[in-house]
Design a protein around this motif. Structure first.
Motif, PDB file in Angstrom:
ATOM      1  N   LEU A   1      11.047  -4.429  -3.295  1.00 38.75           N
ATOM      2  CA  LEU A   1      12.067  -4.477  -2.299  1.00 38.75           C
ATOM      3  C   LEU A   1      11.981  -3.495  -1.384  1.00 38.75           C
ATOM      4  CD1 LEU A   1      14.766  -6.163  -1.003  1.00 38.75           C
ATOM      5  CD2 LEU A   1      15.884  -4.211  -2.438  1.00 38.75           C
ATOM      6  N   VAL A   2      11.615  -2.231  -1.612  1.00 43.91           N
ATOM      7  CA  VAL A   2      11.749  -0.876  -0.693  1.00 43.91           C
ATOM      8  C   VAL A   2      10.128  -1.367  -0.041  1.00 43.91           C
ATOM      9  CG1 VAL A   2      11.211   1.397  -0.734  1.00 43.91           C
ATOM     10  CG2 VAL A   2      12.978   0.254  -1.992  1.00 43.91           C
ATOM     11  N   ARG A   3       9.399  -1.743  -0.695  1.00 50.45           N
ATOM     12  CA  ARG A   3       7.991  -1.967  -0.013  1.00 50.45           C
ATOM     13  C   ARG A   3       8.034  -3.127   1.032  1.00 50.45           C
ATOM     14  NH1 ARG A   3       3.021  -1.145  -3.821  1.00 50.45           N
ATOM     15  NH2 ARG A   3       4.540   0.288  -4.460  1.00 50.45           N
ATOM     16  N   SER A   4       8.647  -4.209   0.736  1.00 48.92           N
ATOM     17  CA  SER A   4       8.867  -5.186   1.769  1.00 48.92           C
ATOM     18  C   SER A   4       9.620  -4.731   2.556  1.00 48.92           C
ATOM     19  CB  SER A   4       9.363  -6.374   1.297  1.00 48.92           C
ATOM     20  OG  SER A   4      10.691  -6.219   0.532  1.00 48.92           O
ATOM     21  N   LEU A   5      10.829  -4.026   2.521  1.00 46.59           N
ATOM     22  CA  LEU A   5      11.637  -3.308   3.511  1.00 46.59           C
ATOM     23  C   LEU A   5      10.602  -2.477   4.605  1.00 46.59           C
ATOM     24  CD1 LEU A   5      14.572  -2.169   1.724  1.00 46.59           C
ATOM     25  CD2 LEU A   5      14.539  -4.219   3.435  1.00 46.59           C
TER      26      LEU A   5
END
Length: 182
Positions: A16-20
């Motif tokens: 999730l953080v990577r995609s954000l």
């Protein structure tokens, strides 16, 4: 079972953080640079924003509304918090160009002076007075001879022997100090 769930949750949160970051990172960084005026500080704000997103990944995934809006709000609040913290602290004193930096430590010259004075004290009175007249009072051999009331040849001889004794005393002191652990 709990470890497996924790691993799945952690990998999902990281994804999730990577995609954000991939989706909103450039825009967040540009926004933070605009707010702070400093790229390094803006990068810190971006990192902290993503860290907060990671910590709140579960609630962030279930949030209704704009994730981008949440990220920008967090970034703005971080910039405000940094500004308030900086305002609460006293100003740092910048080094002025008029201030001359210390080029070298003077401690060794103090030690050397003390060593020389200690060695001079060990000289005989005749040798010490000749050295004082010639080197400390900056007098010529003729002037020192006249003041001391002795022939010029005696002044030369005493200064020669005094300097030799002084060198030997300093060499002894140096040898003694080299044996002392630092």
């Amino acid at each position: 079972m709990a470890r497996l769930f924790a691993r799945r949750t952690a990998s999902r949160d990281e994804a999730l953080v990577r995609s954000l970051y991939e989706e909103h990172g450039k825009a967040l960084l540009a926004y933070a640079v605009r707010l702070t005026g400093d790229r390094a500080t803006a990068e810190d704000v971006l990192q902290e924003t993503l860290m907060r997103a990671w910590r709140n990944a579960e609630s962030l995934a279930s949030t209704e509304g704009s994730i981008r809006g949440w990220l920008f709000t967090v970034a703005r609040n971080l910039v405000i918090d940094k500004a308030r913290a900086k305002a609460a602290r006293p100003n740092e004193v910048a080094e002025s160009p008029a201030t001359t930096p210390v080029h070298r430590d003077h401690a060794q010259s103090v030690v050397d002076s003390m060593s020389v004075l200690g060695a001079i004290e060990k000289l005989s009175d005749d040798h010490r007075t000749v050295l004082l007249e010639i080197y400390f009072h900056d007098r010529s051999v003729a002037e020192a001879a006249r003041i001391l009331g002795i022939p010029q040849g005696t002044v030369k001889s005493r200064s020669h022997h005094a300097l030799r004794a002084l060198r030997a005393a300093l060499a002894d002191r140096r040898a003694a100090w080299e044996g002392v652990p630092a």
